[in-house]
Write a protein that holds these residues in place. Structure first.
Motif, short mmCIF file in Angstrom:
data_model
loop_
_atom_site.label_atom_id
_atom_site.label_comp_id
_atom_site.label_asym_id
_atom_site.label_seq_id
_atom_site.Cartn_x
_atom_site.Cartn_y
_atom_site.Cartn_z
N GLU A 282 0.79 -1.24 0.00
CA GLU A 282 0.00 0.00 0.00
C GLU A 282 0.81 1.28 0.00
O GLU A 282 0.23 2.38 -0.16
CB GLU A 282 -0.97 -0.02 1.20
CG GLU A 282 -0.33 0.22 2.55
CD GLU A 282 0.35 -1.02 3.12
OE1 GLU A 282 0.35 -2.08 2.47
OE2 GLU A 282 0.91 -0.89 4.23
N ALA B 2 -0.68 1.52 13.74
CA ALA B 2 0.06 2.74 13.36
C ALA B 2 -0.88 3.93 13.32
O ALA B 2 -0.53 5.04 13.77
CB ALA B 2 0.72 2.54 12.00
N TRP C 236 -4.04 5.10 3.70
CA TRP C 236 -2.60 5.10 3.39
C TRP C 236 -2.27 5.52 1.94
O TRP C 236 -1.11 5.49 1.54
CB TRP C 236 -1.97 3.72 3.64
CG TRP C 236 -2.10 3.12 4.99
CD1 TRP C 236 -2.66 1.91 5.29
CD2 TRP C 236 -1.66 3.66 6.24
NE1 TRP C 236 -2.58 1.66 6.65
CE2 TRP C 236 -1.98 2.72 7.25
CE3 TRP C 236 -1.02 4.84 6.63
CZ2 TRP C 236 -1.68 2.93 8.61
CZ3 TRP C 236 -0.72 5.05 7.96
CH2 TRP C 236 -1.05 4.11 8.94
N HIS D 286 -1.31 10.69 8.19
CA HIS D 286 -0.66 9.57 8.91
C HIS D 286 0.47 8.90 8.13
O HIS D 286 1.17 8.06 8.70
CB HIS D 286 -1.70 8.51 9.30
CG HIS D 286 -2.58 8.91 10.42
ND1 HIS D 286 -3.26 7.99 11.20
CD2 HIS D 286 -2.93 10.12 10.91
CE1 HIS D 286 -3.96 8.63 12.12
NE2 HIS D 286 -3.80 9.92 11.96
N CYS E 50 9.76 6.78 10.17
CA CYS E 50 9.32 5.48 10.66
C CYS E 50 10.15 4.45 9.89
O CYS E 50 10.11 4.40 8.67
CB CYS E 50 7.84 5.29 10.38
SG CYS E 50 7.22 3.69 10.94
C1 GZL Z 1 4.26 2.11 9.92
C2 GZL Z 1 3.51 1.28 8.92
C3 GZL Z 1 2.56 2.11 8.14
C4 GZL Z 1 3.24 3.22 7.36
C5 GZL Z 1 2.37 3.26 6.15
O1 GZL Z 1 5.12 1.28 10.66
O2 GZL Z 1 2.78 0.26 9.58
O3 GZL Z 1 1.91 1.25 7.22
O4 GZL Z 1 3.30 4.43 8.04
C6 GZL Z 1 2.15 1.78 5.90
O5 GZL Z 1 2.96 3.89 5.05
O6 GZL Z 1 1.08 1.53 5.09
#
Ligand code: GZL
Length: 356
Positions: A68, A200, A231, A256, A305
């Motif tokens: 994604e 998240a 996302w 996010h 992240c």
């Molecule tokens: C973060 C991760 C999230 C990201 C998105 O650790 O789980 O999922 O921030 C991803 O980009 O889809």
């Protein structure tokens, strides 16, 4: 890069000579709300006579969310490339962002006698209890990567992933710095959240709300300006278009992840407004596309992240196979933040050192 305190991050970053985006995970101490206790991992200790297992003995069933985002692509690459480097047998499953697919794959791996380690990047915080119980009964080592889940910590060996609540705190602090460009009563922030149910998204939203009051940001939900962008760019652009049709009295966007920030930026520009001047945008992940938006000034801050988790996760799984119970139940990633105010040259120099 060390976590920063609550001094203005832009000032902190500008004071630093070179920002290193290196992400490493330190042993856990103060985890977030979801933190499991530091109970002993569930892996059974091998008999004293058994030779120590190596990566060649490891067959991993890896259950990925989907594909994604740029973050997810880097996360998948980390697990595939590191498995090849270490000689690990990897059975990779892409769940196409469907929880039922993850549960089904988990069950298949539990039934597969060749699989001794199962790694899960959980789409949701719940829904895995039955397959976790089945894995424990089958003697499989289970490691959670990327996202936490609401399950008894005895049901998995450890969780290696970010402190999303702290990321939310960082995002709110960065937004407060950026909103200094506006009068105190003009701090309206729209939220484009991640997928519903994802830890998240849940924890970034929680962390942001814990600190947004520091500069008088009203809760986006109370303004009717909070909606998931799942996302992705197109859905987030549509969400921001709808927000701007509702009101132009928006001074910030809390997105996010970077794809959602980029979608919001596209909508802001098509509405004839200037991102980074009329509306301040904060994103998460610090991917290459996020850096490009920082360099252009369209995004004001990007909270890092770390997706490159495979080396730590595979090391943890090998410890489990060898009965090592020394790891805590959560190993949080150490991450930083980047700002448009650091300037084009500094950001381009950092981007050149990054793998994603
Ligand atoms: C973060 C991760 C999230 C990201 C998105 O650790 O789980 O999922 O921030 C991803 O980009 O889809």
């Amino acid at each position: 890069m060390q976590k920063t305190g609550f001094l203005p991050r832009i000032a902190m970053a500008l004071a630093m000579t070179a920002l290193v985006g290196a992400c490493s995970s330190g042993a856990t101490t103060a985890p977030s709300a979801a933190a499991p206790s530091a109970a002993a991992p569930s892996a059974a200790a091998p008999s004293a006579a058994a030779a120590a297992k190596t990566f060649a003995d490891m067959t991993v069933g890896f259950i990925q969310t989907g594909s994604e985002s740029g973050w997810r692509a880097a996360n998948t690459a980390s697990f595939k490339e590191t498995a090849t480097q270490k000689g690990i047998t990897l059975k990779f499953y892409d769940a196409q962002n469907k929880l039922e697919n993850q549960v089904s794959a988990f069950h298949q791996f539990n039934q597969d006698p060749s699989v001794n380690v199962i790694i899960l990047a959980a789409l949701d915080v719940t829904g895995y209890d039955d397959v976790l119980k089945e894995a424990k009964a089958a003697g499989k080592v289970v490691v959670l990567e990327d996202r936490r889940i609401d399950a008894d910590p005895s049901m998995y060996y450890t969780y290696i992933g970010s402190d999303f609540i702290n990321e939310g705190h960082e995002g709110a602090a960065a937004m407060c710095d950026l909103l200094k460009a506006f009068p105190a009563d003009k701090h309206n922030v729209a939220e484009i959240s991640g997928a519903v149910g994802a830890s998240a998204a849940i924890d970034r939203a929680k962390g942001f709300r814990e600190k947004m009051g520091d500069c008088g940001i009203p809760d986006p939900t109370s303004l009717g300006l909070s909606q998931t962008g799942n996302w992705g760019v197109p859905e987030s652009k549509a969400v921001m278009e709808a927000f701007l049709k509702k009101t132009k009295n928006i001074q910030g966007v809390f997105a996010h992840n970077d794809e959602e920030a980029i979608g919001a930026i596209q909508a802001i520009k098509e509405a004839g407004l200037v991102p980074g001047k009329d509306i301040m945008v904060v994103g998460f992940d610090a991917t290459a596309d996020g850096f490009k938006s920082l360099i252009s000034g369209e995004m004001g801050a990007d909270i890092e992240c770390n997706p490159l988790l495979a080396p730590q996760v595979y090391d943890a799984a090998l410890k489990a196979l060898n009965g090592d119970t020394s790891l805590p139940k959560w190993v949080p990633s150490q991450e930083g933040a980047f700002f448009a105010a650091q300037g084009k040259d500094a950001l381009q120099a950092i981007l050149a050192t990054r793998k994603y």
